[in-house]
Structure formats: structure tokens, C-alpha cells
Write a protein that holds these residues in place. Structure first.
Motif, PDB file in Angstrom:
ATOM      1  N   ASP A  44     -81.300  66.594 -20.716  1.00 50.28           N
ATOM      2  CA  ASP A  44     -82.842  66.336 -20.261  1.00 50.28           C
ATOM      3  C   ASP A  44     -83.462  66.524 -21.520  1.00 50.28           C
ATOM      4  O   ASP A  44     -84.991  66.170 -21.480  1.00 50.28           O
ATOM      5  N   ARG A  45     -83.249  66.867 -22.587  1.00 46.45           N
ATOM      6  CA  ARG A  45     -84.240  66.784 -23.846  1.00 46.45           C
ATOM      7  C   ARG A  45     -84.694  65.583 -24.072  1.00 46.45           C
ATOM      8  O   ARG A  45     -84.065  64.558 -24.005  1.00 46.45           O
ATOM      9  N   PHE A  46     -85.905  65.740 -24.122  1.00 47.52           N
ATOM     10  CA  PHE A  46     -87.038  64.332 -24.452  1.00 47.52           C
ATOM     11  C   PHE A  46     -87.303  63.752 -22.982  1.00 47.52           C
ATOM     12  O   PHE A  46     -88.136  63.139 -23.020  1.00 47.52           O
ATOM     13  N   GLY A  47     -86.649  64.307 -22.155  1.00 49.31           N
ATOM     14  CA  GLY A  47     -86.999  63.737 -20.594  1.00 49.31           C
ATOM     15  C   GLY A  47     -88.496  64.085 -20.285  1.00 49.31           C
ATOM     16  O   GLY A  47     -89.189  63.045 -19.619  1.00 49.31           O
ATOM     17  N   ALA A  48     -89.083  65.245 -20.797  1.00 49.74           N
ATOM     18  CA  ALA A  48     -90.548  65.231 -20.164  1.00 49.74           C
ATOM     19  C   ALA A  48     -91.379  64.458 -20.898  1.00 49.74           C
ATOM     20  O   ALA A  48     -92.291  63.897 -20.319  1.00 49.74           O
ATOM     21  N   ILE A  49     -91.136  63.936 -22.184  1.00 50.41           N
ATOM     22  CA  ILE A  49     -91.774  62.925 -22.972  1.00 50.41           C
ATOM     23  C   ILE A  49     -91.799  61.496 -22.296  1.00 50.41           C
ATOM     24  O   ILE A  49     -92.762  60.918 -22.353  1.00 50.41           O
ATOM     25  N   LEU A  89     -73.616  60.062 -34.299  1.00 56.28           N
ATOM     26  CA  LEU A  89     -73.542  60.448 -32.764  1.00 56.28           C
ATOM     27  C   LEU A  89     -75.060  60.903 -32.364  1.00 56.28           C
ATOM     28  O   LEU A  89     -75.656  60.315 -31.431  1.00 56.28           O
ATOM     29  N   MET A  90     -75.844  61.767 -33.445  1.00 54.27           N
ATOM     30  CA  MET A  90     -77.100  62.228 -32.793  1.00 54.27           C
ATOM     31  C   MET A  90     -78.091  61.239 -33.091  1.00 54.27           C
ATOM     32  O   MET A  90     -79.020  61.121 -32.110  1.00 54.27           O
ATOM     33  N   GLY A  91     -77.957  60.147 -34.160  1.00 54.92           N
ATOM     34  CA  GLY A  91     -78.821  58.940 -34.097  1.00 54.92           C
ATOM     35  C   GLY A  91     -78.848  58.337 -32.766  1.00 54.92           C
ATOM     36  O   GLY A  91     -79.964  57.923 -32.203  1.00 54.92           O
ATOM     37  N   ARG A  92     -77.489  58.076 -32.141  1.00 49.37           N
ATOM     38  CA  ARG A  92     -77.409  57.146 -31.197  1.00 49.37           C
ATOM     39  C   ARG A  92     -77.872  58.037 -29.935  1.00 49.37           C
ATOM     40  O   ARG A  92     -78.701  57.220 -28.983  1.00 49.37           O
ATOM     41  N   TRP A  93     -77.685  59.126 -29.718  1.00 46.83           N
ATOM     42  CA  TRP A  93     -78.186  59.854 -28.739  1.00 46.83           C
ATOM     43  C   TRP A  93     -79.677  60.255 -28.521  1.00 46.83           C
ATOM     44  O   TRP A  93     -80.264  59.784 -27.551  1.00 46.83           O
ATOM     45  N   MET A  94     -80.227  60.371 -29.696  1.00 43.76           N
ATOM     46  CA  MET A  94     -81.699  60.459 -29.782  1.00 43.76           C
ATOM     47  C   MET A  94     -82.320  59.100 -29.633  1.00 43.76           C
ATOM     48  O   MET A  94     -83.255  58.813 -28.903  1.00 43.76           O
ATOM     49  N   GLY A  95     -81.780  58.136 -30.148  1.00 46.53           N
ATOM     50  CA  GLY A  95     -82.176  56.747 -29.948  1.00 46.53           C
ATOM     51  C   GLY A  95     -82.440  56.233 -28.429  1.00 46.53           C
ATOM     52  O   GLY A  95     -83.249  55.597 -28.030  1.00 46.53           O
ATOM     53  N   GLU A  96     -81.155  56.594 -27.782  1.00 44.19           N
ATOM     54  CA  GLU A  96     -81.306  56.339 -26.217  1.00 44.19           C
ATOM     55  C   GLU A  96     -82.487  56.893 -25.518  1.00 44.19           C
ATOM     56  O   GLU A  96     -82.979  56.527 -24.587  1.00 44.19           O
ATOM     57  N   LYS A  97     -82.305  58.142 -25.756  1.00 44.03           N
ATOM     58  CA  LYS A  97     -83.768  58.946 -25.206  1.00 44.03           C
ATOM     59  C   LYS A  97     -85.156  58.538 -25.536  1.00 44.03           C
ATOM     60  O   LYS A  97     -85.827  58.584 -24.600  1.00 44.03           O
ATOM     61  N   ILE A  98     -85.169  58.020 -26.698  1.00 43.13           N
ATOM     62  CA  ILE A  98     -86.450  57.436 -27.169  1.00 43.13           C
ATOM     63  C   ILE A  98     -86.677  56.140 -26.429  1.00 43.13           C
ATOM     64  O   ILE A  98     -87.941  55.826 -26.184  1.00 43.13           O
ATOM     65  N   THR A 110     -79.994  51.680 -32.375  1.00 45.39           N
ATOM     66  CA  THR A 110     -80.283  51.948 -31.027  1.00 45.39           C
ATOM     67  C   THR A 110     -81.646  51.946 -30.484  1.00 45.39           C
ATOM     68  O   THR A 110     -81.747  51.425 -29.377  1.00 45.39           O
ATOM     69  N   VAL A 111     -82.541  52.356 -31.243  1.00 43.81           N
ATOM     70  CA  VAL A 111     -84.075  52.266 -30.940  1.00 43.81           C
ATOM     71  C   VAL A 111     -84.714  50.677 -30.552  1.00 43.81           C
ATOM     72  O   VAL A 111     -84.406  49.943 -31.584  1.00 43.81           O
ATOM     73  N   HIS A 112     -85.007  50.537 -29.557  1.00 44.92           N
ATOM     74  CA  HIS A 112     -85.484  49.241 -29.309  1.00 44.92           C
ATOM     75  C   HIS A 112     -87.011  49.135 -29.769  1.00 44.92           C
ATOM     76  O   HIS A 112     -88.199  49.694 -28.868  1.00 44.92           O
TER      77      HIS A 112
END
Length: 405
Positions: A260-265, A318-327, A369-371
Motif C-alpha cells: 500500500d505504499r503511496f496508497g494514502a497519497i 522494476l522499481m520504476g514500473r512499480w512506482m509509476g503504477e502507484k503514481i 509507465t507514468v501517464h
């Protein structure tokens, strides 16, 4: 000043800890504080509970009713009572403090509810489990775990002292509640690590006159604490600069975030500037604790208890894609500011973790990844993360998205 209409709640399993409950209640009442005692016993046999609130009263708050708590399986009963107590606590509007008394079962029942209470509301858990790993019990909250020394199985010369200290501590916390002298300034949260400290210090110096700056050590629990305050609407903005917990989560380190990291944002839409501080490292303990799959990996001894393993090109992608999807899930104003000159004190020319290819892989994956929208942007800077110019760039972006300039 304290609210005298509120109560110090005392929770335990009174079928086995009734003496302790009555002892602590008398001590707190003698200190001129009103109390409410809560019995969380899970056995189905009837007994005379000494508590103000009976196990049945709490158990009825379980979604499946009291029958889910009073069942044949002790493990299931404990889990069900924990759920019921969480829901019970959420219905109360008169809690001045919460004191828990328990062994392994009681601690598992009481602490999840404690974690739901606001930061700053006094909460003490007297437990025979408090001498071990207490992270599952504390979570991202400010629970004070007090080791009982002897088992909580009746009063004796040791338990009276420990329980007496607990009673006086929680009474003192209620009587002498701290005054927040900075509550006139809006609060922001910043994440930090030793290898990104210069940047965070510069940001606090730059923004501190206008904002109450709360820094969180990015040790897994630090990120969860930041996001707990965001979810509770106690922060007005965030500069989530040090996202190293993602590396530990994805690659087996000892300081991980959760999924759930970045979920609160995303849930709150809070204005946030993000970065990739310290993603060059996975945290482990002493060298012998490092998994065999990292045997040939570049490592750095941070101290005798902490060894850092350098993240690879593949892992950075992998981190770039994971964070991008969260963003992409964030609907508020979000800026991801990248320091292309390096992400930590160790990731710089001449330093042991300097690896431009790894950061390039992260940047490429993140940007792909980021839109991007007017509210969601990735911004590259030519600076190292600890360069004062990078802190200035982050501060400018933060001021822009909160409407300060």
C-alpha cells in the motif's frame, strides 16, 4: 488541559487477569481519573466479569456477531475478538487513553485497536511479549510497549511495580498532555535516510518558516507512519523524498514498505513531491544475514548491524514500473523529481554505489509507465540528491503545487 469527561480505558482478558485489572483500575482512579474497564475474554464458559464492559458487549461488534468470537478454536477466537475490539474502539468518543494488559493472546487482541487511535493519544501495552520483536504490535502507531518481566498471571512483588508504573505513566500522560505550540503552521511530512539527510535538512531550512516539518526515517515503519498521518488528514502536504523502502519490499530487504505504499497519497489527493532517494540500496543486517542470491553483489557496510546491497539495473527498472503504477493512481497534484546526478551519498562519482546505468533504467521505466497529466508529472534535474540546488528545485515544485507561489 485534559478533557475530564473522557475516560482512561483499561483492556484485558479478565478471566485470567482480573486481579491485574482491578489493581490498575484502583491506582488510576486514586489519581483522580475516571476509568472504564473492558473485558476481552474469549472463553465461552460464563463467569462473573469484574469489568464495566463485558466480553459479550465487545463481541457483538464483530461483523458476524458474537458467535464468531465464542467458538471452539482459541486462535480463531483471538482473531475474532481483535476484530470486534477494533470496531468497538471506533465507536467510542470518550477515550482519554488506552491501557492494555496481556500475554501473547491479549496483546494480539488489544494492539490492533490501539493502532487505530490517533497519534498522540496515550496508549500503553503491558505485555510479556514486549521483550521481543514488537513491530507487528506497534505498527505505525505510538504505542508504548512495557515488558511485564514476570508473566501476567496474578499479582506479585514484580508485577505490582510494573503495573504501578504503567498506571502512573498513563495517568501522567493524561494529566500533563503536551501543548502543540506549532499548530498555527500547516504540517508537511518528509522522508529521510542517513544518505539523503543533507537534502532533507536543506528542505526543512527552506520551508520551516511556513510549514511544520515532520521528518520520517524511511525504515519501513517510517513510511507507514507518514501515510497513517496522511490518511488521518493530519498533514497538508508531503515531500516523499526517500523511497528506499520500495527496494526492500520488492527485493527482500529488512526495512520494507507494504504493497500500500503511496496508497494514502492516492486516497487523499494530498499535494506531494516524490523522489527516488536511496533506491540504490537494499538493507540487510550483519553480513552473514544476506541471502545467498546476493553473494556476488556489490555491498557496503553501513555499520556492524547494517549491510547495504547495491540494486541492479534490472531491479531499478522494476522499481520504476512499480512506482509509476502507484503514481498513476494519484489524482491530486504529484511531482516526481529525479536527481540524475545520483540518489544517495553512496551513489555519486567516486563513491561505491555510483552506477549511472541503474538510475537510467529507473528513469526510463518510470517515464514509460507514468501517464503524465497537468497534475501528474515526472521532472528530471541535473543535480545529485544532496546538492543544495536539488533541494531548491524540490522546494519550488512543492510551493507551486500547494499554491504558495
Amino acid at each position: 488541559m485534559r478533557n475530564t469527561s473522557n475516560f482512561v480505558y483499561i483492556a484485558t482478558t479478565a478471566d485470567t487477569k482480573g486481579q491485574e485489572l482491578e489493581y490498575v483500575q484502583r491506582l488510576i482512579a486514586a489519581l483522580n481519573l475516571p476509568t472504564r474497564t473492558v473485558d476481552l475474554s474469549t472463553r465461552s464458559l460464563p463467569f462473573d466479569s469484574p469489568a464495566d464492559i463485558s466480553p459479550e458487549d465487545v463481541a457483538r461488534h464483530h461483523p458476524a456477531g458474537a458467535g464468531a468470537v465464542f467458538c471452539a478454536s482459541r486462535g480463531q477466537a483471538i482473531a475474532a475478538m481483535a476484530t470486534a475490539f477494533e470496531r468497538f474502539i471506533l465507536t467510542r468518543r470518550d477515550i482519554a487513553a488506552l491501557l492494555g494488559l496481556g500475554g501473547s493472546g491479549g496483546t494480539a487482541i488489544i494492539t490492533p485497536a490501539m493502532q487505530l487511535l490517533p497519534i498522540g493519544l496515550p496508549k500503553i501495552m503491558v505485555s510479556s511479549m514486549a521483550a521481543g520483536d514488537v513491530s507487528p504490535y506497534v505498527g505505525a502507531s505510538d504505542i508504548n510497549m512495557l515488558y511485564s518481566v514476570t508473566d501476567l498471571a496474578g499479582l506479585n512483588r514484580i508485577s505490582r511495580r510494573v503495573l504501578g508504573n504503567a498506571a502512573r505513566q498513563i495517568a501522567g500522560a493524561v494529566h500533563f498532555a503536551a501543548v502543540d505550540y506549532d499548530d498555527h503552521k500547516p504540517a508537511i511530512g518528509l522522508t529521510t535516510f542517513g544518505v539523503t539527510t543533507p537534502c532533507v535538512q536543506a528542505l526543512v531550512a527552506e520551508l520551516g518558516s511556513q510549514w511544520d516539518c515532520l521528518t520520517f526515517h524511511a525504515t519501513g515503519s517510517g513510511g507507514r507512519s507518514l501515510e497513517k498521518l496522511i490518511d488521518n488528514r493530519q498533514l497538508h502536504g508531503a515531500i516523499d523524498l526517500t523511497t528506499t523502502e520500495v527496494a526492500d519490499y520488492l527485493f527482500g530487504g529488512v526495512l520494507p514498505c507494504t504493497t500500500d505504499r503511496f496508497g494514502a497519497i492516492a486516497r487523499t489527493g494530498i499535494p506531494c513531491v516524490l523522489s527516488c532517494g536511496a533506491i540504490d540500496m537494499i538493507n540487510f543486517g550483519a553480513p552473514h544475514t544476506i541471502p545467498a542470491r546476493y553473494t556476488n553483489r556489490l555491498r557496503h557496510p553501513h555499520n556492524p548491524q547494517v549491510t547495504l546491497v547495491r540494486t541492479s539495473v534490472r531491479e531499478n527498472a522494476l522499481m520504476g514500473r512499480w512506482m509509476g503504477e502507484k503514481i498513476n493512481a494519484c489524482v491530486g497534484e504529484v511531482r516526481f523529481v529525479i536527481p540524475t546526478g545520483g540518489v544517495s551519498a553512496l551513489d555519486a562519482p567516486g563513491q561505491p554505489f555510483w552506477d549511472p546505468a541503474a538510475l537510467a533504467a529507473f528513469m526510463q521505466a518510470l517515464e514509460e509507465t507514468v501517464h503524465a497529466t497537468d497534475k501528474r508529472r515526472v521532472i528530471k534535474t541535473p543535480y545529485h540528491i544532496n546538492d543544495p540546488c536539488f533541494a531548491q528545485a524540490v522546494a519550488e515544485q512543492f510551493r507551486y503545487i500547494v499554491g504558495g507561489e
